[in-house]
Motif scaffolding. Structure first.
Motif, PDB file in Angstrom:
ATOM      1  N   VAL A 507       0.850  -1.193   0.000  1.00 31.66           N
ATOM      2  CA  VAL A 507       0.000   0.000   0.000  1.00 31.66           C
ATOM      3  C   VAL A 507       0.881   1.237   0.000  1.00 31.66           C
ATOM      4  O   VAL A 507       2.026   1.206   0.466  1.00 31.66           O
ATOM      5  N   PRO A 508       0.392   2.343  -0.557  1.00 28.76           N
ATOM      6  CA  PRO A 508       1.198   3.562  -0.638  1.00 28.76           C
ATOM      7  C   PRO A 508       1.619   4.065   0.737  1.00 28.76           C
ATOM      8  O   PRO A 508       0.867   3.977   1.705  1.00 28.76           O
ATOM      9  N   ASP A 509       2.843   4.582   0.788  1.00 29.06           N
ATOM     10  CA  ASP A 509       3.378   5.124   2.031  1.00 29.06           C
ATOM     11  C   ASP A 509       4.188   6.373   1.680  1.00 29.06           C
ATOM     12  O   ASP A 509       5.099   6.303   0.844  1.00 29.06           O
ATOM     13  N   ALA A 510       3.857   7.482   2.290  1.00 27.97           N
ATOM     14  CA  ALA A 510       4.498   8.753   1.935  1.00 27.97           C
ATOM     15  C   ALA A 510       5.996   8.718   2.175  1.00 27.97           C
ATOM     16  O   ALA A 510       6.764   9.381   1.459  1.00 27.97           O
ATOM     17  N   TYR A 511       6.451   7.969   3.145  1.00 30.97           N
ATOM     18  CA  TYR A 511       7.867   7.938   3.485  1.00 30.97           C
ATOM     19  C   TYR A 511       8.604   6.801   2.779  1.00 30.97           C
ATOM     20  O   TYR A 511       9.660   7.004   2.178  1.00 30.97           O
ATOM     21  N   ARG A 512       8.031   5.589   2.807  1.00 31.81           N
ATOM     22  CA  ARG A 512       8.722   4.411   2.283  1.00 31.81           C
ATOM     23  C   ARG A 512       8.397   4.128   0.814  1.00 31.81           C
ATOM     24  O   ARG A 512       8.965   3.229   0.215  1.00 31.81           O
ATOM     25  N   GLY A 513       7.492   4.886   0.227  1.00 31.01           N
ATOM     26  CA  GLY A 513       7.043   4.598  -1.126  1.00 31.01           C
ATOM     27  C   GLY A 513       5.913   3.586  -1.083  1.00 31.01           C
ATOM     28  O   GLY A 513       4.798   3.848  -1.511  1.00 31.01           O
ATOM     29  N   GLU A 514       6.209   2.420  -0.571  1.00 28.54           N
ATOM     30  CA  GLU A 514       5.210   1.390  -0.300  1.00 28.54           C
ATOM     31  C   GLU A 514       5.479   0.814   1.074  1.00 28.54           C
ATOM     32  O   GLU A 514       6.631   0.808   1.548  1.00 28.54           O
ATOM     33  N   THR A 515       4.435   0.339   1.689  1.00 30.64           N
ATOM     34  CA  THR A 515       4.624  -0.375   2.943  1.00 30.64           C
ATOM     35  C   THR A 515       3.820  -1.659   2.903  1.00 30.64           C
ATOM     36  O   THR A 515       2.971  -1.855   2.029  1.00 30.64           O
ATOM     37  N   VAL A 516       4.109  -2.542   3.840  1.00 27.78           N
ATOM     38  CA  VAL A 516       3.533  -3.880   3.827  1.00 27.78           C
ATOM     39  C   VAL A 516       2.278  -3.922   4.705  1.00 27.78           C
ATOM     40  O   VAL A 516       2.307  -3.527   5.868  1.00 27.78           O
ATOM     41  N   ASP A 534      -0.708  -7.315  18.273  1.00 28.72           N
ATOM     42  CA  ASP A 534      -0.060  -8.587  18.618  1.00 28.72           C
ATOM     43  C   ASP A 534       0.551  -9.233  17.382  1.00 28.72           C
ATOM     44  O   ASP A 534       1.672  -9.774  17.429  1.00 28.72           O
ATOM     45  N   ILE A 535      -0.189  -9.201  16.274  1.00 26.23           N
ATOM     46  CA  ILE A 535       0.309  -9.810  15.036  1.00 26.23           C
ATOM     47  C   ILE A 535       1.542  -9.067  14.533  1.00 26.23           C
ATOM     48  O   ILE A 535       2.543  -9.675  14.120  1.00 26.23           O
ATOM     49  N   ILE A 536       1.481  -7.738  14.550  1.00 24.13           N
ATOM     50  CA  ILE A 536       2.619  -6.936  14.086  1.00 24.13           C
ATOM     51  C   ILE A 536       3.851  -7.226  14.933  1.00 24.13           C
ATOM     52  O   ILE A 536       4.969  -7.413  14.412  1.00 24.13           O
ATOM     53  N   HIS A 542       9.715 -12.494  14.007  1.00 24.26           N
ATOM     54  CA  HIS A 542       9.945 -13.678  13.193  1.00 24.26           C
ATOM     55  C   HIS A 542      10.405 -13.397  11.772  1.00 24.26           C
ATOM     56  O   HIS A 542      10.577 -14.336  10.988  1.00 24.26           O
ATOM     57  N   MET A 543      10.598 -12.139  11.435  1.00 25.30           N
ATOM     58  CA  MET A 543      11.087 -11.822  10.085  1.00 25.30           C
ATOM     59  C   MET A 543      11.809 -10.480  10.104  1.00 25.30           C
ATOM     60  O   MET A 543      11.684  -9.708  11.051  1.00 25.30           O
ATOM     61  N   ALA A 544      12.576 -10.232   9.045  1.00 28.97           N
ATOM     62  CA  ALA A 544      13.309  -8.969   8.953  1.00 28.97           C
ATOM     63  C   ALA A 544      12.351  -7.793   9.050  1.00 28.97           C
ATOM     64  O   ALA A 544      11.217  -7.858   8.577  1.00 28.97           O
ATOM     65  N   ALA A 545      12.813  -6.716   9.644  1.00 26.46           N
ATOM     66  CA  ALA A 545      11.944  -5.573   9.911  1.00 26.46           C
ATOM     67  C   ALA A 545      11.299  -5.024   8.647  1.00 26.46           C
ATOM     68  O   ALA A 545      10.126  -4.640   8.655  1.00 26.46           O
ATOM     69  N   TYR A 546      12.032  -5.025   7.533  1.00 30.15           N
ATOM     70  CA  TYR A 546      11.459  -4.447   6.315  1.00 30.15           C
ATOM     71  C   TYR A 546      10.365  -5.317   5.731  1.00 30.15           C
ATOM     72  O   TYR A 546       9.512  -4.845   4.964  1.00 30.15           O
ATOM     73  N   LYS A 547      10.363  -6.614   6.089  1.00 37.42           N
ATOM     74  CA  LYS A 547       9.323  -7.519   5.595  1.00 37.42           C
ATOM     75  C   LYS A 547       8.072  -7.481   6.471  1.00 37.42           C
ATOM     76  O   LYS A 547       6.973  -7.786   5.997  1.00 37.42           O
ATOM     77  N   ALA A 548       8.233  -7.166   7.727  1.00 38.69           N
ATOM     78  CA  ALA A 548       7.130  -7.277   8.673  1.00 38.69           C
ATOM     79  C   ALA A 548       6.014  -6.292   8.331  1.00 38.69           C
ATOM     80  O   ALA A 548       6.271  -5.106   8.075  1.00 38.69           O
ATOM     81  N   PRO A 549       4.758  -6.740   8.305  1.00 36.95           N
ATOM     82  CA  PRO A 549       3.638  -5.826   8.039  1.00 36.95           C
ATOM     83  C   PRO A 549       3.582  -4.706   9.061  1.00 36.95           C
ATOM     84  O   PRO A 549       3.715  -4.942  10.267  1.00 36.95           O
ATOM     85  N   ARG A 550       3.401  -3.506   8.570  1.00 35.96           N
ATOM     86  CA  ARG A 550       3.208  -2.355   9.452  1.00 35.96           C
ATOM     87  C   ARG A 550       1.728  -2.068   9.662  1.00 35.96           C
ATOM     88  O   ARG A 550       1.380  -1.289  10.552  1.00 35.96           O
ATOM     89  N   ILE A 551       0.919  -2.673   8.812  1.00 35.90           N
ATOM     90  CA  ILE A 551      -0.538  -2.532   8.935  1.00 35.90           C
ATOM     91  C   ILE A 551      -1.135  -3.932   8.903  1.00 35.90           C
ATOM     92  O   ILE A 551      -0.776  -4.749   8.049  1.00 35.90           O
ATOM     93  N   VAL A 552      -2.041  -4.212   9.825  1.00 37.99           N
ATOM     94  CA  VAL A 552      -2.778  -5.478   9.837  1.00 37.99           C
ATOM     95  C   VAL A 552      -4.269  -5.167   9.913  1.00 37.99           C
ATOM     96  O   VAL A 552      -4.699  -4.345  10.721  1.00 37.99           O
TER      97      VAL A 552
END
Length: 585
Positions: A507-516, A534-536, A542-552
């Motif tokens: 999804v679009p993210d003003a800072y990262r370009g896209e976020t997960v 809790d999920i985030i 359990h995964m690299a920070a850049y892979k981890a969803p920032r939105i659930v």
């Protein structure tokens, strides 16, 4: 004296590829399928097995000669309507015996099948009439009004001339609704008799009229190189494109699927993967007809009906979507069902969670065998060896297929372990996109005298020659320059004990370009006790920070296509539309 080359031969399908070491015993590397149209498979099976069930539909048995007779009457009716060699005929219905009769009837009339997803609505259906220039359609009674509405919206001269309408009820036993054979939620759908709809410029007929047609059969003149079916595939942009499959591509994979699974005429298959979809069409319908096997047909998925049918008819082979297996195992009535007859269970469209695969093996001794293919490759281009499958793996290149991993930019082959685009070459690959020469040219290239199809999927292969998917090229998320492959994140999230299903999108993210973002379905017992936070937090563990969803986002169910695949594009488009909407809109 014969010459023994000092170097390996050119890398044709299977000669010196690494998967030679894991190739299934008793399976040839290449086959010589019948050099006929697909029609002859039904004709041969009907003559070989005059009393054998071809289909079972809610316990109603249709023998091979009965199925042949129905297909011939459809062919005669089509010819009487003016259908000629190469004409395209729409097929718009759910799984049922009439689907097979109509499909083979179209082939017998020397015409081309245009299978259409029954989930399509009137606004989408016009394209399936105008793009293949179809003038005749065969549709289920509950779906026919939408087709007629789409037809009415078209300009004069592009509309249908003939529509044949059928009811699923007519293929069911008279007492089908007396017991619990039909799920309660389906009773109105299957039992209602609809009036015939109206075409603006054409004629509508009932199935019974076609069955009573006494017109002569036209000579059967098509062969392996004639166009047989025109299934449509969406791709990532634009309107769906028709994939041109001649008889030979489907014939190859129908025979190869039988060989791969050691299939015989004694197979009893649960045919629940939709037949409008390439997997159900080829590995389900065509393989069964070629073998003279029996297909136990489900019109839609229902876990308890599946459990009853496997038990009642001693199903031996079940090709499916992994979500179906997950659902069946979760049934509160599961202990009532007997799965001991199953000798082959497998499928594709999504990765099978390792925990579910392990339960199948521990409880039933069944190895879940995953495969991979596209509409363009007539279903499998890759398949796991049944006796040596790897988890969440596409498998090895299928019978007759040569597959490589190439750099998407240079098209040069990449070394073992490195991710690139999966490309395939072989007798199952389609001829091209219908009336789309530019789109066809864009997905093919030649190398060492072979024509390779670019799948658009990213993957890698290991030292033993097994292929693993990374993701769709178009699905990659670019977050602050880091490439995130949603399938990898989803596979990790499946390990969370509270997660039943997950779909990861960008999804679009003003800072990262896209976020997960992860759209999640929680297990019933976890609802109300596990939060998005809790999920985030778990993902960050359990995964690299850049892979981890920032939105659930929690949802009750993920949208799925008619073939059972999660519709990630729809979720992604909805999320991006919401992000671009004005505040307060």
């Amino acid at each position: 004296m014969s010459h023994v080359p000092s170097e390996p031969r050119a890398r044709t399908a299977g000669d010196d590829r690494p998967h030679a070491r894991v190739w299934p015993a008793r399976v040839p590397r290449a086959i010589h399928p019948p050099q006929t149209s697909l029609w002859f498979n039904l004709e041969v099976s009907a003559r070989r097995y005059p009393h054998k069930p071809a289909t079972v539909f809610f316990d109603r048995v249709t023998t091979y000669p009965e199925l042949l007779h129905q297909a011939e009457r459809i062919a005669a009716w089509l010819a009487a309507c003016g259908v000629q060699r190469g004409d395209r005929v729409i097929l718009f219905l759910q799984n049922c015996p009439q689907f097979i009769a109509a499909y083979y009837g179209i082939l017998r009339a020397n015409a081309v099948v245009v299978p259409v997803n029954p989930m399509n609505k009137a606004d989408e259906l016009g394209h399936y009439i105008t793009d293949p220039q179809a003038r005749v359609a065969i549709a289920a009674a509950d779906l026919a009004p939408a087709l007629c509405a789409a037809d009415a919206a078209l300009p004069s001269g592009q509309r249908l001339h003939h529509l044949l309408v059928l009811h699923y009820r007519d293929a069911m036993p008279d007492d089908a609704f007396d017991g619990d054979a039909v799920p309660v939620a389906w009773r109105d759908w299957l039992g209602t008799r609809h009036p015939l709809p109206t075409l603006t410029e054409g004629r509508v007929a009932d199935w019974a009229e076609a069955m009573a047609c006494t017109a002569p059969l036209p000579p059967h003149v098509v062969g392996p190189d004639d166009l047989a079916v025109l299934p449509y595939t969406s791709g990532t942009t634009g309107l769906p494109k028709g994939c041109m499959h001649p008889h030979r591509t489907l014939m190859h994979n129908a025979v190869a699927a039988a060989v791969w699974t050691n299939g015989t005429a004694e197979n009893v298959g649960l045919l629940v993967v939709p037949m409008f979809h390439i997997t159900g069409m080829v590995a389900g319908m065509h393989t069964s007809v070629y073998l003279g096997a029996t297909s136990v047909i489900m019109p839609r998925w229902d876990r308890d009906l599946a459990g009853r049918l496997i038990s009642r008819w001693k199903v031996t082979h079940w090709t499916n979507i992994p979500t179906m297996v997950i659902d069946l195992l979760a049934s509160p009535h599961f202990d009532r069902y007997d799965l001991s007859s199953l000798i082959f269970i497998g499928g594709g469209g999504a990765a099978m969670p390792a925990a579910v695969a392990q339960r199948l093996y521990d409880q039933f001794g069944l190895r879940y065998v995953e495969g991979y293919g596209l509409t363009e490759t007539a279903a499998p281009s890759h398949h796991n060896p049944p006796d040596a499958p790897k988890a969440q793996c596409l498998g090895v290149p299928f019978i007759g297929c040569d597959a490589r991993i190439v750099d998407p930019e240079t098209l040069q082959e990449l070394p073992v372990g490195e991710a690139g685009e999966i490309v395939v070459s072989g007798p199952m690959v389609f001829d091209g996109y219908w009336q789309r020469p530019e789109a066809t040219a864009a997905v093919f290239f030649e190398r060492d005298g072979r024509r390779y199809f670019r799948t658009g999927d990213l993957g890698r292969r290991d030292e033993e020659g097994y292929f693993f998917i990374t993701d769709r090229l178009k699905r990659m998320i670019n977050a602050s320059g880091f490439k995130v492959w949603p399938a990898e994140v989803e596979a990790l999230m499946f390990r969370h004990p509270a997660i039943a299903e997950a779909c990861v999108i960008g999804v679009p993210d003003a800072y990262r370009g896209e976020t997960v973002k992860a759209v999640v379905v929680l297990r019933q017992q976890a609802r109300g006790t596990v939060s998005e936070a809790d999920i985030i937090a778990w993902c960050h563990e359990h995964m690299a920070a850049y892979k981890a969803p920032r939105i659930v986002e929690f949802v009750d169910a993920l949208p799925k296509s008619g073939s059972g695949k999660v519709m990630w594009r729809l979720l992604q488009e909805q999320a991006r539309a919401a992000a671009s909407a004005p505040v307060g809109a």
